[in-house]
Motif scaffolding. Structure first.
Motif, mmCIF file in Angstrom:
data_model
loop_
_atom_site.group_PDB
_atom_site.id
_atom_site.type_symbol
_atom_site.label_atom_id
_atom_site.label_comp_id
_atom_site.label_asym_id
_atom_site.label_seq_id
_atom_site.Cartn_x
_atom_site.Cartn_y
_atom_site.Cartn_z
ATOM 1 N N PHE A 1 0.839 -1.194 0.000
ATOM 2 C CA PHE A 1 0.000 0.000 0.000
ATOM 3 C C PHE A 1 0.873 1.243 0.000
ATOM 4 C CE2 PHE A 1 -2.880 -3.100 2.087
ATOM 5 C CZ PHE A 1 -3.928 -3.029 1.184
ATOM 6 N N TYR A 2 0.601 2.109 -0.973
ATOM 7 C CA TYR A 2 1.203 3.418 -1.055
ATOM 8 C C TYR A 2 0.076 4.422 -1.256
ATOM 9 C CZ TYR A 2 5.303 0.519 -1.934
ATOM 10 O OH TYR A 2 6.288 -0.432 -1.828
ATOM 11 N N PRO A 3 0.318 5.721 -0.997
ATOM 12 C CA PRO A 3 -0.760 6.696 -1.146
ATOM 13 C C PRO A 3 -1.450 6.653 -2.507
ATOM 14 C CG PRO A 3 1.043 7.677 0.062
ATOM 15 C CD PRO A 3 1.518 6.314 -0.375
ATOM 16 N N GLY A 4 -0.662 6.491 -3.584
ATOM 17 C CA GLY A 4 -1.268 6.445 -4.920
ATOM 18 C C GLY A 4 -2.205 5.264 -5.100
ATOM 19 N N VAL A 5 -1.836 4.125 -4.522
ATOM 20 C CA VAL A 5 -2.699 2.940 -4.603
ATOM 21 C C VAL A 5 -4.048 3.230 -3.965
ATOM 22 C CG1 VAL A 5 -2.968 0.542 -3.867
ATOM 23 C CG2 VAL A 5 -0.740 1.360 -4.651
ATOM 24 N N LEU A 6 -4.037 3.868 -2.795
ATOM 25 C CA LEU A 6 -5.296 4.152 -2.106
ATOM 26 C C LEU A 6 -6.123 5.200 -2.848
ATOM 27 C CD1 LEU A 6 -4.276 4.086 1.659
ATOM 28 C CD2 LEU A 6 -5.374 2.316 0.292
ATOM 29 N N ARG A 7 -5.462 6.151 -3.491
ATOM 30 C CA ARG A 7 -6.237 7.121 -4.281
ATOM 31 C C ARG A 7 -6.996 6.428 -5.409
ATOM 32 N NH1 ARG A 7 -1.341 10.036 -4.361
ATOM 33 N NH2 ARG A 7 -1.221 11.580 -2.692
ATOM 34 N N ARG A 8 -6.336 5.491 -6.081
ATOM 35 C CA ARG A 8 -7.004 4.790 -7.183
ATOM 36 C C ARG A 8 -8.059 3.815 -6.679
ATOM 37 N NH1 ARG A 8 -1.572 5.110 -8.846
ATOM 38 N NH2 ARG A 8 -1.078 3.035 -8.031
ATOM 39 N N LEU A 9 -7.834 3.269 -5.484
ATOM 40 C CA LEU A 9 -8.763 2.287 -4.935
ATOM 41 C C LEU A 9 -9.983 2.949 -4.291
ATOM 42 C CD1 LEU A 9 -9.265 -0.742 -4.189
ATOM 43 C CD2 LEU A 9 -8.108 -0.240 -2.020
ATOM 44 N N ILE A 10 -9.756 3.999 -3.525
ATOM 45 C CA ILE A 10 -10.825 4.613 -2.735
ATOM 46 C C ILE A 10 -11.408 5.855 -3.409
ATOM 47 C CG2 ILE A 10 -11.367 5.643 -0.492
ATOM 48 C CD1 ILE A 10 -10.800 2.645 -0.393
ATOM 49 N N GLY A 11 -10.569 6.611 -4.124
ATOM 50 C CA GLY A 11 -10.985 7.886 -4.696
ATOM 51 C C GLY A 11 -12.235 7.850 -5.565
ATOM 52 N N PRO A 12 -12.440 6.824 -6.404
ATOM 53 C CA PRO A 12 -13.660 6.811 -7.226
ATOM 54 C C PRO A 12 -14.951 6.701 -6.415
ATOM 55 C CG PRO A 12 -11.996 5.361 -8.162
ATOM 56 C CD PRO A 12 -11.510 5.748 -6.798
ATOM 57 N N LEU A 13 -14.877 6.215 -5.187
ATOM 58 C CA LEU A 13 -16.068 5.961 -4.385
ATOM 59 C C LEU A 13 -16.212 6.925 -3.206
ATOM 60 C CD1 LEU A 13 -15.747 2.061 -4.246
ATOM 61 C CD2 LEU A 13 -16.864 3.472 -5.981
ATOM 62 N N PHE A 14 -15.103 7.462 -2.739
ATOM 63 C CA PHE A 14 -15.117 8.391 -1.616
ATOM 64 C C PHE A 14 -14.277 9.617 -1.975
ATOM 65 C CE2 PHE A 14 -15.985 4.287 0.223
ATOM 66 C CZ PHE A 14 -16.878 4.523 1.247
ATOM 67 N N ASP A 15 -14.778 10.792 -1.612
ATOM 68 C CA ASP A 15 -14.034 12.029 -1.823
ATOM 69 C C ASP A 15 -12.981 12.133 -0.719
ATOM 70 O OD1 ASP A 15 -13.132 14.504 -2.546
ATOM 71 O OD2 ASP A 15 -14.856 15.602 -1.746
ATOM 72 N N ILE A 16 -11.720 11.912 -1.068
ATOM 73 C CA ILE A 16 -10.650 11.846 -0.081
ATOM 74 C C ILE A 16 -10.314 13.252 0.407
ATOM 75 C CG2 ILE A 16 -8.249 11.199 0.321
ATOM 76 C CD1 ILE A 16 -8.607 9.001 -1.773
ATOM 77 N N GLY A 17 -10.442 13.429 1.715
ATOM 78 C CA GLY A 17 -10.137 14.729 2.301
ATOM 79 C C GLY A 17 -8.764 14.790 2.942
ATOM 80 N N ASP A 18 -8.250 13.668 3.376
ATOM 81 C CA ASP A 18 -6.938 13.632 4.020
ATOM 82 C C ASP A 18 -6.311 12.278 3.758
ATOM 83 O OD1 ASP A 18 -4.835 14.614 5.433
ATOM 84 O OD2 ASP A 18 -5.819 14.626 7.394
ATOM 85 N N LEU A 19 -5.039 12.281 3.406
ATOM 86 C CA LEU A 19 -4.305 11.050 3.136
ATOM 87 C C LEU A 19 -2.837 11.329 3.435
ATOM 88 C CD1 LEU A 19 -4.740 8.721 0.058
ATOM 89 C CD2 LEU A 19 -2.524 9.173 1.032
ATOM 90 N N LEU A 20 -2.299 10.661 4.428
ATOM 91 C CA LEU A 20 -0.918 10.909 4.797
ATOM 92 C C LEU A 20 -0.317 9.689 5.467
ATOM 93 C CD1 LEU A 20 -0.782 12.965 8.064
ATOM 94 C CD2 LEU A 20 -2.959 12.461 6.971
ATOM 95 N N VAL A 21 0.985 9.766 5.687
ATOM 96 C CA VAL A 21 1.734 8.674 6.309
ATOM 97 C C VAL A 21 2.006 9.039 7.756
ATOM 98 C CG1 VAL A 21 3.864 7.325 6.292
ATOM 99 C CG2 VAL A 21 2.782 7.996 4.131
ATOM 100 N N LEU A 22 1.601 8.153 8.666
ATOM 101 C CA LEU A 22 1.886 8.311 10.086
ATOM 102 C C LEU A 22 2.669 7.085 10.535
ATOM 103 C CD1 LEU A 22 -1.537 9.616 11.475
ATOM 104 C CD2 LEU A 22 0.505 10.951 10.964
#
Length: 212
Positions: free
Chosen positions: A114-135
């Motif tokens: 999992f990398y940020p770009g993977v989650l954008r492509r996976l989640i972004g079409p279904l949810f409007d991503i407001g925050d995504l970061l590495v902790l």
């Protein structure tokens, strides 16, 4: 704050405090009915404000819907695209998805990362991503359910991510080998220490015999 591909290597947004994921989630969680997949950090939530439903399987919702979903595990198993659709259908329109996944291959292993770009492509079409970061060693995401999807979820690695994934796997393989060598060295040291103690005991016995 969005993480970029450069962050994978620079680590600029990595927070050392391992409590950061829990603190982040508590700041973003909203009042209402929350379905939780995994082991969320719900301690201290007011039961009058939050109704928490704990499930261990994405298929266990039986058509029910909730105000929000909080996912801390499960994305490392099964078909990611199907899981994304299940999350979309389990969250009511306008509801919130909170998601935490291991960063890279440090905990996921195998051929999934999992990398940020993977989650954008996976989640972004279904949810409007407001925050995504590495902790620390996790990626955290908060998104609002879209009224209508703007595409289909996908979970592929782009060329840059795939190159970093290969580097990440090699690094973890070297770390695992070094850990194995440390374990073997520790075992040899303990064996030598035990042998040394035996020799010292034998030396003391011989010394007593010579002085008697």
């Amino acid at each position: 704050m969005l993480a970029t591909n450069e962050d994978y290597q620079s680590g600029d947004q990595v927070v050392a405090d391992r409590n950061a994921v829990a603190d982040w989630a508590r700041r973003h969680i909203l009042p209402g009915e929350i379905v939780c997949f995994g082991a969320p950090f719900v301690e201290g939530l007011d039961p009058e404000t939050y109704r928490v439903v704990q499930l261990n399987d994405f298929t266990a919702t039986a058509g029910a819907t909730y105000d929000h979903a909080w996912v801390t595990s499960g994305l490392d198993r099964g078909d990611l695209n199907q899981v994304a659709w299940r999350l979309y259908h389990v969250v009511r329109p306008g509801g919130t998805l909170l998601l935490t996944v291991p960063f890279g291959v440090s905990q996921v292993g195998g051929e999934r990362a999992f990398y940020p770009g993977v989650l954008r492509r996976l989640i972004g079409p279904l949810f409007d991503i407001g925050d995504l970061l590495v902790l620390d060693d996790h990626i955290v995401l908060v998104g609002q359910r879209r009224d209508e999807p703007i595409g289909a979820p996908t979970s592929y690695l782009d060329p840059e991510e795939r190159a970093f994934f290969a580097h990440d796997k090699r690094l973890h393989a070297r770390i695992a080998e070094q850990a194995r060598q440390l374990v073997e060295s520790g075992a040899r040291f303990r064996s030598m220490e035990a042998r040394s103690e035996q020799l010292r005991a034998e030396l003391r016995r011989v010394s007593r015999e010579l002085t008697d």
